[in-house]
Motif scaffolding. Sequence first.
Motif, PDB file in Angstrom:
ATOM      1  N   GLY A  82      -9.045   4.405  26.463  1.00 24.64           N
ATOM      2  CA  GLY A  82     -10.110   5.025  25.871  1.00 24.64           C
ATOM      3  C   GLY A  82      -9.372   6.374  25.479  1.00 24.64           C
ATOM      4  O   GLY A  82      -9.690   7.448  25.414  1.00 24.64           O
ATOM      5  N   PHE A  83      -8.543   6.916  26.827  1.00 27.81           N
ATOM      6  CA  PHE A  83      -8.157   8.469  26.741  1.00 27.81           C
ATOM      7  C   PHE A  83      -6.616   8.558  26.509  1.00 27.81           C
ATOM      8  O   PHE A  83      -5.507   7.741  26.792  1.00 27.81           O
ATOM      9  CB  PHE A  83      -8.391   8.648  28.308  1.00 27.81           C
ATOM     10  CG  PHE A  83      -7.534  10.563  28.270  1.00 27.81           C
ATOM     11  CD1 PHE A  83      -8.992  11.436  28.158  1.00 27.81           C
ATOM     12  CD2 PHE A  83      -6.138  10.551  28.789  1.00 27.81           C
ATOM     13  CE1 PHE A  83      -8.117  12.705  28.271  1.00 27.81           C
ATOM     14  CE2 PHE A  83      -5.848  11.931  28.937  1.00 27.81           C
ATOM     15  CZ  PHE A  83      -6.375  12.746  28.816  1.00 27.81           C
ATOM     16  N   SER A  84      -6.059   8.522  25.121  1.00 23.13           N
ATOM     17  CA  SER A  84      -5.215   9.089  24.462  1.00 23.13           C
ATOM     18  C   SER A  84      -5.206  10.318  23.547  1.00 23.13           C
ATOM     19  O   SER A  84      -6.039  10.323  22.996  1.00 23.13           O
ATOM     20  CB  SER A  84      -4.061   7.537  24.119  1.00 23.13           C
ATOM     21  OG  SER A  84      -2.613   7.868  23.708  1.00 23.13           O
ATOM     22  N   PHE A  85      -3.607  10.254  22.898  1.00 21.31           N
ATOM     23  CA  PHE A  85      -4.062  10.559  21.357  1.00 21.31           C
ATOM     24  C   PHE A  85      -4.061   9.567  20.293  1.00 21.31           C
ATOM     25  O   PHE A  85      -4.008   7.963  20.491  1.00 21.31           O
ATOM     26  CB  PHE A  85      -2.577  11.130  21.268  1.00 21.31           C
ATOM     27  CG  PHE A  85      -2.136  11.627  19.774  1.00 21.31           C
ATOM     28  CD1 PHE A  85      -2.988  12.692  19.677  1.00 21.31           C
ATOM     29  CD2 PHE A  85      -1.395  11.429  18.729  1.00 21.31           C
ATOM     30  CE1 PHE A  85      -2.392  13.524  18.484  1.00 21.31           C
ATOM     31  CE2 PHE A  85      -1.261  12.291  17.564  1.00 21.31           C
ATOM     32  CZ  PHE A  85      -1.866  12.914  16.624  1.00 21.31           C
ATOM     33  N   VAL A  86      -4.494   9.794  18.935  1.00 26.17           N
ATOM     34  CA  VAL A  86      -5.118   8.829  18.538  1.00 26.17           C
ATOM     35  C   VAL A  86      -4.977   8.127  17.819  1.00 26.17           C
ATOM     36  O   VAL A  86      -5.423   7.295  17.781  1.00 26.17           O
ATOM     37  CB  VAL A  86      -5.988  10.586  16.797  1.00 26.17           C
ATOM     38  CG1 VAL A  86      -4.605  11.158  16.264  1.00 26.17           C
ATOM     39  CG2 VAL A  86      -6.371   9.316  16.319  1.00 26.17           C
ATOM     40  N   ALA A  87      -2.945   8.215  17.864  1.00 25.31           N
ATOM     41  CA  ALA A  87      -2.279   7.293  17.400  1.00 25.31           C
ATOM     42  C   ALA A  87      -2.383   5.997  17.832  1.00 25.31           C
ATOM     43  O   ALA A  87      -1.341   5.662  17.366  1.00 25.31           O
ATOM     44  CB  ALA A  87      -0.648   8.389  17.482  1.00 25.31           C
ATOM     45  N   THR A  88      -2.284   5.899  19.196  1.00 23.39           N
ATOM     46  CA  THR A  88      -2.591   4.488  19.725  1.00 23.39           C
ATOM     47  C   THR A  88      -3.100   3.890  19.494  1.00 23.39           C
ATOM     48  O   THR A  88      -3.343   2.870  19.157  1.00 23.39           O
ATOM     49  CB  THR A  88      -2.923   5.198  21.555  1.00 23.39           C
ATOM     50  OG1 THR A  88      -2.507   6.519  22.077  1.00 23.39           O
ATOM     51  CG2 THR A  88      -2.853   4.473  22.039  1.00 23.39           C
ATOM     52  N   GLY A 107      -7.022   8.854  39.258  1.00 25.31           N
ATOM     53  CA  GLY A 107      -6.345   9.698  39.804  1.00 25.31           C
ATOM     54  C   GLY A 107      -5.094  10.261  38.368  1.00 25.31           C
ATOM     55  O   GLY A 107      -4.404  11.085  38.503  1.00 25.31           O
ATOM     56  N   THR A 108      -4.565   9.627  38.106  1.00 25.08           N
ATOM     57  CA  THR A 108      -3.303   9.259  36.938  1.00 25.08           C
ATOM     58  C   THR A 108      -3.483   9.588  35.624  1.00 25.08           C
ATOM     59  O   THR A 108      -2.652   9.786  34.532  1.00 25.08           O
ATOM     60  CB  THR A 108      -2.625   8.024  37.155  1.00 25.08           C
ATOM     61  OG1 THR A 108      -2.902   6.812  36.774  1.00 25.08           O
ATOM     62  CG2 THR A 108      -2.293   8.327  38.874  1.00 25.08           C
ATOM     63  N   GLY A 109      -4.694   8.678  34.447  1.00 29.45           N
ATOM     64  CA  GLY A 109      -4.769   9.182  33.702  1.00 29.45           C
ATOM     65  C   GLY A 109      -4.302   7.473  32.572  1.00 29.45           C
ATOM     66  O   GLY A 109      -4.552   7.139  31.674  1.00 29.45           O
ATOM     67  N   LEU A 110      -3.396   6.806  33.738  1.00 30.25           N
ATOM     68  CA  LEU A 110      -2.728   5.438  32.548  1.00 30.25           C
ATOM     69  C   LEU A 110      -4.479   4.456  32.821  1.00 30.25           C
ATOM     70  O   LEU A 110      -5.371   4.301  33.488  1.00 30.25           O
ATOM     71  CB  LEU A 110      -2.269   5.322  33.396  1.00 30.25           C
ATOM     72  CG  LEU A 110      -0.866   6.238  33.985  1.00 30.25           C
ATOM     73  CD1 LEU A 110      -0.410   5.907  34.800  1.00 30.25           C
ATOM     74  CD2 LEU A 110      -0.192   6.977  32.360  1.00 30.25           C
ATOM     75  N   LEU A 111      -3.900   3.419  31.867  1.00 31.65           N
ATOM     76  CA  LEU A 111      -4.435   2.159  31.475  1.00 31.65           C
ATOM     77  C   LEU A 111      -4.764   1.566  32.881  1.00 31.65           C
ATOM     78  O   LEU A 111      -4.180   0.762  33.382  1.00 31.65           O
ATOM     79  CB  LEU A 111      -3.761   1.905  30.623  1.00 31.65           C
ATOM     80  CG  LEU A 111      -4.791   0.316  30.293  1.00 31.65           C
ATOM     81  CD1 LEU A 111      -4.648   0.274  27.738  1.00 31.65           C
ATOM     82  CD2 LEU A 111      -4.464  -0.483  30.414  1.00 31.65           C
ATOM     83  N   MET A 128      -1.533  -1.996  24.715  1.00 30.64           N
ATOM     84  CA  MET A 128      -0.934  -1.322  24.344  1.00 30.64           C
ATOM     85  C   MET A 128      -0.903  -0.115  25.442  1.00 30.64           C
ATOM     86  O   MET A 128      -2.273   1.047  25.439  1.00 30.64           O
ATOM     87  CB  MET A 128      -0.931  -1.238  22.792  1.00 30.64           C
ATOM     88  CG  MET A 128      -0.487   0.501  22.699  1.00 30.64           C
ATOM     89  SD  MET A 128      -0.660   0.736  21.334  1.00 30.64           S
ATOM     90  CE  MET A 128       0.354  -0.491  19.855  1.00 30.64           C
ATOM     91  N   PRO A 129      -0.497  -0.327  27.032  1.00 26.54           N
ATOM     92  CA  PRO A 129      -0.627   0.771  27.202  1.00 26.54           C
ATOM     93  C   PRO A 129      -0.028   2.011  27.011  1.00 26.54           C
ATOM     94  O   PRO A 129       1.281   2.379  26.287  1.00 26.54           O
ATOM     95  CB  PRO A 129       0.099   0.396  29.137  1.00 26.54           C
ATOM     96  CG  PRO A 129       0.871  -0.243  28.238  1.00 26.54           C
ATOM     97  CD  PRO A 129       0.059  -1.006  26.896  1.00 26.54           C
ATOM     98  N   VAL A 130      -0.491   3.436  27.624  1.00 22.71           N
ATOM     99  CA  VAL A 130       0.443   5.039  27.271  1.00 22.71           C
ATOM    100  C   VAL A 130       1.163   5.038  28.310  1.00 22.71           C
ATOM    101  O   VAL A 130       0.186   5.590  29.736  1.00 22.71           O
ATOM    102  CB  VAL A 130      -0.796   5.808  26.673  1.00 22.71           C
ATOM    103  CG1 VAL A 130       0.357   7.082  25.661  1.00 22.71           C
ATOM    104  CG2 VAL A 130      -1.268   5.479  24.995  1.00 22.71           C
ATOM    105  N   SER A 131       2.403   5.661  28.467  1.00 25.32           N
ATOM    106  CA  SER A 131       2.347   5.964  29.383  1.00 25.32           C
ATOM    107  C   SER A 131       2.864   8.169  28.743  1.00 25.32           C
ATOM    108  O   SER A 131       2.839   8.102  28.716  1.00 25.32           O
ATOM    109  CB  SER A 131       4.089   5.880  29.314  1.00 25.32           C
ATOM    110  OG  SER A 131       4.609   4.519  29.359  1.00 25.32           O
ATOM    111  N   GLU A 155       4.478  -0.795  25.254  1.00 24.65           N
ATOM    112  CA  GLU A 155       4.596   0.762  25.733  1.00 24.65           C
ATOM    113  C   GLU A 155       4.498   1.347  24.567  1.00 24.65           C
ATOM    114  O   GLU A 155       5.026   1.611  23.542  1.00 24.65           O
ATOM    115  CB  GLU A 155       5.644   0.849  26.398  1.00 24.65           C
ATOM    116  CG  GLU A 155       5.849   2.005  27.603  1.00 24.65           C
ATOM    117  CD  GLU A 155       6.684   1.920  28.236  1.00 24.65           C
ATOM    118  OE1 GLU A 155       6.666   3.225  28.840  1.00 24.65           O
ATOM    119  OE2 GLU A 155       8.033   1.427  27.969  1.00 24.65           O
ATOM    120  N   ASP A 156       3.030   2.374  24.560  1.00 31.91           N
ATOM    121  CA  ASP A 156       3.793   3.538  23.469  1.00 31.91           C
ATOM    122  C   ASP A 156       3.970   4.357  24.836  1.00 31.91           C
ATOM    123  O   ASP A 156       3.224   5.517  25.358  1.00 31.91           O
ATOM    124  CB  ASP A 156       1.984   4.117  23.376  1.00 31.91           C
ATOM    125  CG  ASP A 156       1.677   5.007  22.425  1.00 31.91           C
ATOM    126  OD1 ASP A 156       2.692   6.073  22.650  1.00 31.91           O
ATOM    127  OD2 ASP A 156       1.136   5.651  22.698  1.00 31.91           O
TER     128      ASP A 156
END
Length: 365
Positions: A82-88, A107-111, A128-131, A155-156
């Motif tokens: 839910g937290f990423s740039f819109v393109a995801t 702690g990291t903001g990662l999925l 689609m996890p975002v790095s 992987e995004d």
Amino acid sequence: MMPFIDLGAQQQRLRPRLEAAMQAVLAHGCYVLGPEVEALERQLTRRVGVAHCITCASGTDALQIALRALDIGPGDEVIVPGFSFVATASSVALVGARPVYADIEPGTGLLDPKWGEAMITPRTRAIMPVSLFGQCADMAALAALADRYGLTVIEDAAQSFGATQHGRCSGALSRVACTSFFPSKPLGAYGDGGALFTDDAELASAIRLVARHGEARRYHHSRLGMNSRLDTLQAAVLLAKLESFDEEVVLRQAVAERYDRLLQQADIITPRVADGNTSVYAQYCTCVSHREAVQASLAEAGIPTAIHYPTPLYRQPALADPRCRLPACETLCERILSLPMHPYLEAAQQTRVVEALRQALQAAG
């Protein structure tokens, strides 16, 4: 005001190499799919450690191409943070599928893989996890989850080219990965650009078809495709920049370590790099209270900041899911603040940033 990202300092260091690379393209005149594009794909393949690299026109295109090559479309669901740039999320919606939002690790903001599993339904086709910000999500846990449910991990990696996880490169940690060469990225062109990475020969063939009008041979189109090609001039710029990329990653990490040290001394939150990860620090983010007042104080002191990202994806009007409530996403959106970050940020500049931030936080209460 100091620059937030100093592309000018990088350009001055690389200018002779950049000018020679661009002059070579002007001399041969192959502006679309010229020899530099093929050379870049070869170098990226070796660097990432995969069998296939296909370049394209942008990181956003790369995500759509991956989804189309996997035949993901109407009726399907793809789990995204839910937290990423819109393109995801928009790339999922643009192929007709539904983005399903999962929460992140605080702690990291990662999925968060646990949230990802909770979102799986019979319609789920991919995760689609975002790095994010330069480091990878827990790709081993997500791969195990995907295997258990028969899903594909995409992987995004738009922000993490050059990062590693347990010694393996971002881009080589899933069935297919997508990255961006937008100018502000750790490896950035002088315009848009992107690439996809995979070890799957059949998928690589489908990706190349989708990115090139679905053209199997001249004027024979075996599937619907896009027009998404990396310009030869951009490939030339990226080849020139690749020669200094490893050095710049080390410089970025040194800048981040200095920020960590200064911020910890001031009792300000620093980003956490997960065990087994290295980060290329596409951004350097802290979390603050009274963010609007703090930003205003920093701006008055001549220090630029940014917010990556102020609104969860599920609250964006074009992608909204009114039923969705993800507490870690919402907390991070409310508090995150990105500080100036680039390889050539000087120690004195960082000291100034942190001191101004300390004073701003103190004044804000």
